[in-house]
Design a protein around this motif. Sequence first.
Motif, PDB file in Angstrom:
ATOM      1  N   TYR A  48      63.194  71.357  20.269  1.00  0.00           N
ATOM      2  CA  TYR A  48      64.507  72.015  20.276  1.00  0.00           C
ATOM      3  C   TYR A  48      65.521  71.286  21.163  1.00  0.00           C
ATOM      4  O   TYR A  48      66.618  70.940  20.695  1.00  0.00           O
ATOM      5  N   PRO A  49      65.203  71.004  22.441  1.00  0.00           N
ATOM      6  CA  PRO A  49      66.195  70.286  23.255  1.00  0.00           C
ATOM      7  C   PRO A  49      66.460  68.870  22.751  1.00  0.00           C
ATOM      8  O   PRO A  49      67.588  68.364  22.884  1.00  0.00           O
ATOM      9  N   THR A  50      65.437  68.222  22.165  1.00  0.00           N
ATOM     10  CA  THR A  50      65.657  66.888  21.614  1.00  0.00           C
ATOM     11  C   THR A  50      66.648  66.956  20.458  1.00  0.00           C
ATOM     12  O   THR A  50      67.582  66.138  20.372  1.00  0.00           O
ATOM     13  N   ALA A  51      66.471  67.918  19.574  1.00  0.00           N
ATOM     14  CA  ALA A  51      67.395  68.072  18.451  1.00  0.00           C
ATOM     15  C   ALA A  51      68.806  68.406  18.937  1.00  0.00           C
ATOM     16  O   ALA A  51      69.801  67.914  18.382  1.00  0.00           O
ATOM     17  N   ILE A  52      68.900  69.242  19.972  1.00  0.00           N
ATOM     18  CA  ILE A  52      70.221  69.552  20.540  1.00  0.00           C
ATOM     19  C   ILE A  52      70.904  68.266  21.013  1.00  0.00           C
ATOM     20  O   ILE A  52      72.092  68.031  20.744  1.00  0.00           O
ATOM     21  N   LYS A  53      70.163  67.428  21.707  1.00  0.00           N
ATOM     22  CA  LYS A  53      70.746  66.203  22.246  1.00  0.00           C
ATOM     23  C   LYS A  53      71.182  65.245  21.138  1.00  0.00           C
ATOM     24  O   LYS A  53      72.252  64.627  21.226  1.00  0.00           O
ATOM     25  N   ILE A  54      70.362  65.124  20.103  1.00  0.00           N
ATOM     26  CA  ILE A  54      70.724  64.261  18.970  1.00  0.00           C
ATOM     27  C   ILE A  54      71.987  64.790  18.295  1.00  0.00           C
ATOM     28  O   ILE A  54      72.896  64.024  17.934  1.00  0.00           O
ATOM     29  N   ALA A  55      72.057  66.110  18.123  1.00  0.00           N
ATOM     30  CA  ALA A  55      73.235  66.716  17.502  1.00  0.00           C
ATOM     31  C   ALA A  55      74.472  66.555  18.381  1.00  0.00           C
ATOM     32  O   ALA A  55      75.569  66.246  17.889  1.00  0.00           O
ATOM     33  N   LEU A  56      74.298  66.756  19.679  1.00  0.00           N
ATOM     34  CA  LEU A  56      75.436  66.610  20.595  1.00  0.00           C
ATOM     35  C   LEU A  56      75.986  65.192  20.566  1.00  0.00           C
ATOM     36  O   LEU A  56      77.201  64.983  20.661  1.00  0.00           O
ATOM     37  N   ASP A  57      75.104  64.207  20.445  1.00  0.00           N
ATOM     38  CA  ASP A  57      75.556  62.817  20.354  1.00  0.00           C
ATOM     39  C   ASP A  57      76.541  62.649  19.198  1.00  0.00           C
ATOM     40  O   ASP A  57      77.609  62.052  19.353  1.00  0.00           O
ATOM     41  N   ALA A  58      76.195  63.200  18.034  1.00  0.00           N
ATOM     42  CA  ALA A  58      77.082  63.091  16.874  1.00  0.00           C
ATOM     43  C   ALA A  58      78.377  63.863  17.089  1.00  0.00           C
ATOM     44  O   ALA A  58      79.471  63.400  16.717  1.00  0.00           O
ATOM     45  N   HIS A  59      78.277  65.043  17.694  1.00  0.00           N
ATOM     46  CA  HIS A  59      79.478  65.841  17.986  1.00  0.00           C
ATOM     47  C   HIS A  59      80.417  65.091  18.935  1.00  0.00           C
ATOM     48  O   HIS A  59      81.645  65.126  18.762  1.00  0.00           O
ATOM     49  N   ILE A  60      79.859  64.449  19.941  1.00  0.00           N
ATOM     50  CA  ILE A  60      80.685  63.734  20.913  1.00  0.00           C
ATOM     51  C   ILE A  60      81.419  62.570  20.254  1.00  0.00           C
ATOM     52  O   ILE A  60      82.608  62.324  20.510  1.00  0.00           O
ATOM     53  N   VAL A  61      80.709  61.830  19.400  1.00  0.00           N
ATOM     54  CA  VAL A  61      81.353  60.725  18.679  1.00  0.00           C
ATOM     55  C   VAL A  61      82.543  61.256  17.882  1.00  0.00           C
ATOM     56  O   VAL A  61      83.629  60.656  17.884  1.00  0.00           O
ATOM     57  N   GLU A  62      82.369  62.388  17.216  1.00  0.00           N
ATOM     58  CA  GLU A  62      83.459  62.978  16.439  1.00  0.00           C
ATOM     59  C   GLU A  62      84.613  63.400  17.341  1.00  0.00           C
ATOM     60  O   GLU A  62      85.788  63.189  17.004  1.00  0.00           O
ATOM     61  N   LEU A  63      84.304  64.016  18.480  1.00  0.00           N
ATOM     62  CA  LEU A  63      85.363  64.446  19.385  1.00  0.00           C
ATOM     63  C   LEU A  63      86.146  63.249  19.921  1.00  0.00           C
ATOM     64  O   LEU A  63      87.381  63.287  19.972  1.00  0.00           O
ATOM     65  N   ILE A  64      85.449  62.191  20.308  1.00  0.00           N
ATOM     66  CA  ILE A  64      86.141  60.991  20.799  1.00  0.00           C
ATOM     67  C   ILE A  64      87.075  60.445  19.722  1.00  0.00           C
ATOM     68  O   ILE A  64      88.219  60.071  20.003  1.00  0.00           O
ATOM     69  N   ASP A  65      86.611  60.427  18.481  1.00  0.00           N
ATOM     70  CA  ASP A  65      87.454  59.951  17.374  1.00  0.00           C
ATOM     71  C   ASP A  65      88.668  60.853  17.182  1.00  0.00           C
ATOM     72  O   ASP A  65      89.784  60.373  16.936  1.00  0.00           O
ATOM     73  N   ASN A  66      88.471  62.164  17.284  1.00  0.00           N
ATOM     74  CA  ASN A  66      89.582  63.101  17.116  1.00  0.00           C
ATOM     75  C   ASN A  66      90.582  62.996  18.265  1.00  0.00           C
ATOM     76  O   ASN A  66      91.800  63.106  18.052  1.00  0.00           O
ATOM     77  N   LEU A  67      90.073  62.800  19.479  1.00  0.00           N
ATOM     78  CA  LEU A  67      90.977  62.589  20.608  1.00  0.00           C
ATOM     79  C   LEU A  67      91.765  61.297  20.438  1.00  0.00           C
ATOM     80  O   LEU A  67      92.925  61.215  20.868  1.00  0.00           O
ATOM     81  N   GLU A  68      91.150  60.316  19.789  1.00  0.00           N
ATOM     82  CA  GLU A  68      91.862  59.053  19.553  1.00  0.00           C
ATOM     83  C   GLU A  68      93.046  59.256  18.600  1.00  0.00           C
ATOM     84  O   GLU A  68      94.097  58.621  18.761  1.00  0.00           O
ATOM     85  N   VAL A  69      92.893  60.144  17.624  1.00  0.00           N
ATOM     86  CA  VAL A  69      94.013  60.470  16.735  1.00  0.00           C
ATOM     87  C   VAL A  69      95.184  61.004  17.554  1.00  0.00           C
ATOM     88  O   VAL A  69      96.350  60.596  17.359  1.00  0.00           O
TER      89      VAL A  69
END
Length: 481
Positions: free
Chosen positions: A150-171
């Motif tokens: 469960y925590p491993t999956a959370i971390k993998i998912a958070l990694d993808a979420h963070i990449v998306e947030l950084i991209d959105n902040l770049e917009v």
Amino acid sequence: MNQHHPATRTEHDLLGDLDVPADAYYGIHTQRAVQNFAISGIPVSIYPHFVRALAAVKQAAAVANRDLGLLPAPQADAVVAACEEIRAGKLHEQFVLDVIQGGAGTSTNMNANEVVTNRALELLGHAKGEYQYLHPLNDVNRGQSTNDVYPTAIKIALDAHIVELIDNLEVLRLALAAKATEFADVIKMGRTQLQDAVPMTLGQEFAAFAITLSEDQTRLEEARLLLHELNLGGTAIGTGLNAHPQYRERVVAELATITGIATLVSATDLIEATSDVGVFVQLSGVLKRVAVKLSKTANDLRLLSSGPRAGLNEINLPARQAGSSIMPGKVNPVIPEVVNQVAFEVIGNDVTITLAAEGGQLQLNAFEPIIAHSLFASLDHLGAAAVTLADKCVSGITANRELLHERVWNSIGLVTALSPALGYENASSVAQEALASGRGVVDLVLERGLLSQAQIDELLSVTALTSNRGGLRAPFNPDEK
């Protein structure tokens, strides 16, 4: 004659028998959890990155167990195929559990085990629920525990979420930077404590908004790297009980390959890593930082556009909708307002995550479901808010150039720019008279013969007022003509 298919199938667990919808890929453990946790009405499937991450962990485990001779190749390959389908977006609707649940995420892990198993059974030519051919716990969950999956999956998912947030902040950053360039020559008064301070350009104001966002992007990248330390292979409490001695190394390496996250590593001490959720607290703190600064920017945009007649009225935000059911013609700053509200939510989520992290006991934190839900929501909503602010507000902002210029030249704050040449006493005297009489600073300086027009023009040029590139100059001699 049409063959009748039952609407349910019966499955068994330690509590007894229970009917499950016949067409469901989930099983009895998921069904019980659905009955137990009718809390938010929000299913786990709302977070597709998380569902894909769960499938990635199950896939990595199947490969590792196959290569170690612990899971026959046909069954392992069927599990891998099922996981790849889930990672491609299929069967997400089968992740039906409420995001807020007791049990430290056990129900979500069971949900994943059952969906993967029943799809793999189909691929093997069997019916759903025929667990004698492939078992959700004995086979799909082999070498695992909820407490490392469960925590491993959370971390993998958070990694993808963070990449998306950084991209959105770049917009948003690019939209603000574009306005900084557009407004580079627009002179205005800067303010401290809501009082007139010294001149600046509107471009400098917007450039500061853009730069503060870029700093947050860097902090997010740092927090992202901390997520790459995993407790996978630790099973229940980090001792690795029931896992092959080589499983830990193999499963982490396989997960890195599957996810494309090359920097995934096994934690130095899996017992510590299983009980510690400090990385989630760290990330939440960064998200709170982003929220606070984004909200401050939204506040400034609302303030700068206030009025239009009785406020600052320095910039115009694009009109997005009628602002009042009673006041005709009123237009409100609805886009900055929604950004503010997202920020308030993220700050509240940080409190939730803090309390959930503190509430962990001994070898496990049982409250990771609310931590995960809060982090995923904060990341999603911040990203949406950033793009909304960029596209529906910042990109359409215009400046009231003439008004801004007029305010600078009528401002008492101009005396600060002249004070090195006038001396503090003269400058104070001019400021007092300007404030009392309503007359302009420049007119009073000329009338008193303190500086020539040429000297004033040099001191009050846009470059001199808004840049320190020229360095300190010697005071003007009032006698020089």
